[in-house]
Design an enzyme around this catalytic site. Structure first.
Site, PDB file in Angstrom:
ATOM      1  N   ASP A 143       0.831  -1.216   0.000  1.00 28.73           N
ATOM      2  CA  ASP A 143       0.000   0.000   0.000  1.00 28.73           C
ATOM      3  C   ASP A 143       0.866   1.268   0.000  1.00 28.73           C
ATOM      4  O   ASP A 143       0.425   2.335   0.409  1.00 28.73           O
ATOM      5  CB  ASP A 143      -0.945  -0.008   1.213  1.00 28.73           C
TER       6      ASP A 143
ATOM      7  N   HIS B   3      23.523   1.537 -18.607  1.00 27.80           N
ATOM      8  CA  HIS B   3      22.424   1.852 -17.686  1.00 27.80           C
ATOM      9  C   HIS B   3      22.654   1.257 -16.302  1.00 27.80           C
ATOM     10  O   HIS B   3      21.715   0.820 -15.638  1.00 27.80           O
ATOM     11  CB  HIS B   3      21.087   1.371 -18.272  1.00 27.80           C
TER      12      HIS B   3
ATOM     13  N   ASP C  43      26.640   9.654 -13.832  1.00 21.89           N
ATOM     14  CA  ASP C  43      25.627  10.328 -14.646  1.00 21.89           C
ATOM     15  C   ASP C  43      24.492  10.661 -13.689  1.00 21.89           C
ATOM     16  O   ASP C  43      23.737   9.774 -13.285  1.00 21.89           O
ATOM     17  CB  ASP C  43      25.169   9.392 -15.772  1.00 21.89           C
TER      18      ASP C  43
ATOM     19  N   ASP D 189      21.041  16.944 -16.649  1.00 21.92           N
ATOM     20  CA  ASP D 189      21.533  15.611 -17.017  1.00 21.92           C
ATOM     21  C   ASP D 189      23.032  15.749 -17.294  1.00 21.92           C
ATOM     22  O   ASP D 189      23.417  16.191 -18.381  1.00 21.92           O
ATOM     23  CB  ASP D 189      20.762  15.140 -18.264  1.00 21.92           C
TER      24      ASP D 189
ATOM     25  N   HIS E  72      25.997   4.660 -28.451  1.00 25.49           N
ATOM     26  CA  HIS E  72      24.774   5.455 -28.291  1.00 25.49           C
ATOM     27  C   HIS E  72      24.895   6.751 -29.078  1.00 25.49           C
ATOM     28  O   HIS E  72      25.947   7.037 -29.649  1.00 25.49           O
ATOM     29  CB  HIS E  72      24.474   5.725 -26.810  1.00 25.49           C
TER      30      HIS E  72
ATOM     31  N   HIS F 107      20.146  14.310 -26.660  1.00 25.24           N
ATOM     32  CA  HIS F 107      18.685  14.291 -26.735  1.00 25.24           C
ATOM     33  C   HIS F 107      18.185  15.636 -26.240  1.00 25.24           C
ATOM     34  O   HIS F 107      18.918  16.376 -25.573  1.00 25.24           O
ATOM     35  CB  HIS F 107      18.122  13.153 -25.865  1.00 25.24           C
TER      36      HIS F 107
ATOM     37  N   HIS G 229      14.668  12.839 -21.108  1.00 24.31           N
ATOM     38  CA  HIS G 229      14.647  12.652 -22.564  1.00 24.31           C
ATOM     39  C   HIS G 229      13.410  13.409 -23.014  1.00 24.31           C
ATOM     40  O   HIS G 229      12.315  12.862 -23.069  1.00 24.31           O
ATOM     41  CB  HIS G 229      14.583  11.167 -22.935  1.00 24.31           C
TER      42      HIS G 229
ATOM     43  N   GLU H 297      26.772  14.365 -25.212  1.00 23.17           N
ATOM     44  CA  GLU H 297      27.290  13.346 -24.319  1.00 23.17           C
ATOM     45  C   GLU H 297      28.005  12.187 -25.010  1.00 23.17           C
ATOM     46  O   GLU H 297      27.601  11.033 -24.877  1.00 23.17           O
ATOM     47  CB  GLU H 297      26.157  12.798 -23.456  1.00 23.17           C
TER      48      GLU H 297
ATOM     49  N   TYR I 117      33.608   3.246 -24.421  1.00 25.93           N
ATOM     50  CA  TYR I 117      33.443   2.183 -23.433  1.00 25.93           C
ATOM     51  C   TYR I 117      34.225   0.958 -23.904  1.00 25.93           C
ATOM     52  O   TYR I 117      33.949   0.424 -24.977  1.00 25.93           O
ATOM     53  CB  TYR I 117      31.952   1.847 -23.269  1.00 25.93           C
TER      54      TYR I 117
ATOM     55  N   ARG J 144      32.244   8.884 -20.227  1.00 33.97           N
ATOM     56  CA  ARG J 144      31.257   9.728 -20.906  1.00 33.97           C
ATOM     57  C   ARG J 144      31.371  11.118 -20.295  1.00 33.97           C
ATOM     58  O   ARG J 144      31.621  11.248 -19.090  1.00 33.97           O
ATOM     59  CB  ARG J 144      29.833   9.180 -20.727  1.00 33.97           C
TER      60      ARG J 144
ATOM     61  N   GLU K  13      29.092  14.579 -20.306  1.00 28.42           N
ATOM     62  CA  GLU K  13      27.766  15.055 -20.746  1.00 28.42           C
ATOM     63  C   GLU K  13      27.455  16.428 -20.174  1.00 28.42           C
ATOM     64  O   GLU K  13      27.531  16.641 -18.966  1.00 28.42           O
ATOM     65  CB  GLU K  13      26.692  14.064 -20.272  1.00 28.42           C
TER      66      GLU K  13
HETATM   67  N1  GLY Z   1      20.929  10.148 -17.964  1.00 28.29           N
HETATM   68  C1  GLY Z   1      20.285   9.685 -19.114  1.00 28.29           C
HETATM   69  C2  GLY Z   1      20.974  10.101 -20.330  1.00 28.29           C
HETATM   70  O1  GLY Z   1      22.094  10.547 -20.284  1.00 28.29           O
HETATM   71  O2  GLY Z   1      20.430  10.064 -21.401  1.00 28.29           O
HETATM   72 MN    MN Z   2      21.577  12.353 -21.385  1.00 23.41          MN
HETATM   73 MN    MN Z   3      22.920  11.399 -18.543  1.00 26.71          MN
END
Ligand code: GLY
Ligand code: MN
Ligand code: MN
Length: 438
Positions: A36, A239, A256, A267, A346, A350, A357, A380, A384, A402, A404
């Site tokens: 609950d 992820h 991240d 982000d 990737h 975005h 996103h 970003e 890797y 990365r 970003e």
């Molecule tokens: N943190 C999600 C991305 O970098 O797209």
């Molecule tokens: Mn991002």
């Molecule tokens: Mn990110």
């Protein structure tokens, strides 16, 4: 954010929809976590964008030229007993007095009132497929009107996806939105600095995550998305959110993490050495990613295609990988064959806004759209190289990097909203070695 900002948005959407239209927008339903217990409530971004109202069990109606008012809000009534449990409610009075509704009705009366508002409308602006239960109710209301056709009541003939109008609006950030996003980015940058200063071998990823959350919470922010805090091999898992492994001497740490304030996200990713000093292999890869990121950011300006930063990043990364001997061949051939995708799988960014996103089309008429002032995007790139990568010398293994940033398109170019987070090798090492607090 000032209520006038939300009023302006409603006016704009009403004007675009035109006479004979009605928009229906339900608030997000509360979501059960387990048993609950519910997740902390987060308003639906579209709903909040138009209302600034953050209570569940509400429905926003925009009805241009409706004689009872253009903005109608269905919400919970005041209830002192319930408010003891779940906190104060705006009620019908404040829905009007504070939130600017022309009229407000109890949510429990919606089945009686809403069908009457739909009578003789031509078009319903509504996002189908988002909330199946609510979809059924909307269809039910329309059917209710259909039954009255012999009494001369006209049924709406068209359903139009509200999200298209709204998302195109949300893509362009107003000065008030940019101010909030600047703040979210600044708080996030400070959290990354805090993580850099705290980090040392022997700590656990969760302890660094705690530093970040501490800073977000102390600044009345939440996480815009689950933070990624990945040391060593975990930095190569795109992820990764377990955040529960020890941080080892000689490894990198990829974080991240972005704060959300007033429903606007940041982000940011930074990657730094657990012990405060990059080794040569790490430095080599780091600088390839940094060069690519700077080249990509350079492409963020009005008139460039959405894809320009990605193309620049790919070119720069591929060049760097050739130079380090990690790719062999000619630049153009390796780009054409997407040889880089082994290490860079990737895209380069975005849209960013209320959702991490964020909404907004990336292509118009099947072509990448042009960047315009007021758009915010992430840049970003990363590389890797997991352990065991074929034909890759061991010294590169478990390097996951990365970088970003959040970038606003301005009239003449761009502004990096997340510029307060250090990102050169020297700046990171200096920050990690210093005792100053951020
Ligand atoms: N943190 C999600 C991305 O970098 O797209
Ligand atoms: Mn991002
Ligand atoms: Mn990110």
């Amino acid at each position: 954010m000032n209520q006038s900002e939300f009023a302006k948005r409603r006016k704009r959407i009403a004007k675009t929809m035109g006479k004979g239209s009605i928009a229906i927008l339900p608030a997000a339903p509360p979501v059960t976590r387990n048993s609950d217990v519910e997740y902390r409530y987060r308003p639906d971004s579209d709903f909040y964008y138009l209302t600034g109202f953050s209570e569940p069990h509400s429905v926003c109606v925009i009805a241009p030229n409706n004689k009872h008012g253009e903005y109608l809000l269905f919400c919970r009534e005041r209830d002192p007993q319930m408010e003891t449990w779940t906190g104060p409610r705006a009620g019908l009075e404040d829905a009007k007095a504070f939130y600017g509704a022309d009229d407000a009705f109890p949510i429990n009366d919606i089945d009686n009132i809403l069908p009457r508002l739909l009578e003789n409308c031509d078009r319903i602006y509504y996002t189908l497929g988002h909330d199946a239960t609510f979809d059924q109710r909307v269809i039910g209301w329309v059917q209710q009107i259909k039954k009255q056709s012999r009494a001369g009541i006209k049924t709406p003939r068209e359903f139009i996806a509200l999200e298209h109008l709204l998302h195109e609006m949300r893509l362009f950030k107003s000065p008030a939105e940019i101010a909030v996003m600047r703040k979210a980015a600044k708080i996030s940058a400070q959290a990354h600095i805090r993580a850099m200063k705290t980090c040392k071998p022997g700590l656990n990823e969760c302890e660094i995550e705690a530093e970040i959350l501490h800073h977000f919470n102390c600044n009345a922010c939440t996480e815009a998305y689950p933070s990624i805090v990945g040391g060593g091999a975990n930095g190569c898992i795109l992820h990764y959110i377990e955040n529960n492994r020890p941080l080892n001497e000689g490894d990198l740490l990829l974080i991240d993490a972005g704060a959300e304030t007033q429903c606007y996200a940041s982000d940011i990713t930074r990657t730094f050495p657990v012990n405060g000093r990059f080794n040569n292999a790490q430095k080599d890869i780091y600088n390839v990613v940094l060069d690519a990121q700077l080249a990509a950011i350079e492409q963020v300006k009005p008139g460039n295609y959405w894809n320009a930063p990605h193309d620049a990043a790919v070119k720069s990364l591929t060049k760097g990988l050739i130079k380090l001997g990690l790719l062999k061949g000619t630049l153009s051939q390796l780009i054409k064959n997407k040889a880089y995708s082994r290490f860079y799988m990737h895209r380069t960014g975005h849209w960013l806004g209320m959702d991490v996103h964020d909404v907004g089309d990336y292509k118009l008429d099947n072509r990448w759209r042009l960047l315009e002032p007021g758009m915010v995007l992430t840049v970003e790139p990363g590389l890797y190289i997991p352990a065991g990568s074929r034909k890759v010398a061991k010294r590169w293994w478990n390097i996951g990097i990365r970088i970003e940033d959040d970038v606003l398109v301005t009239k003449n170019g761009h502004e990096v909203l997340s510029k307060h987070a250090p990102k050169t090798v020297v700046d990171i090492e200096t920050m990690m070695a210093s005792n100053e607090t951020s």
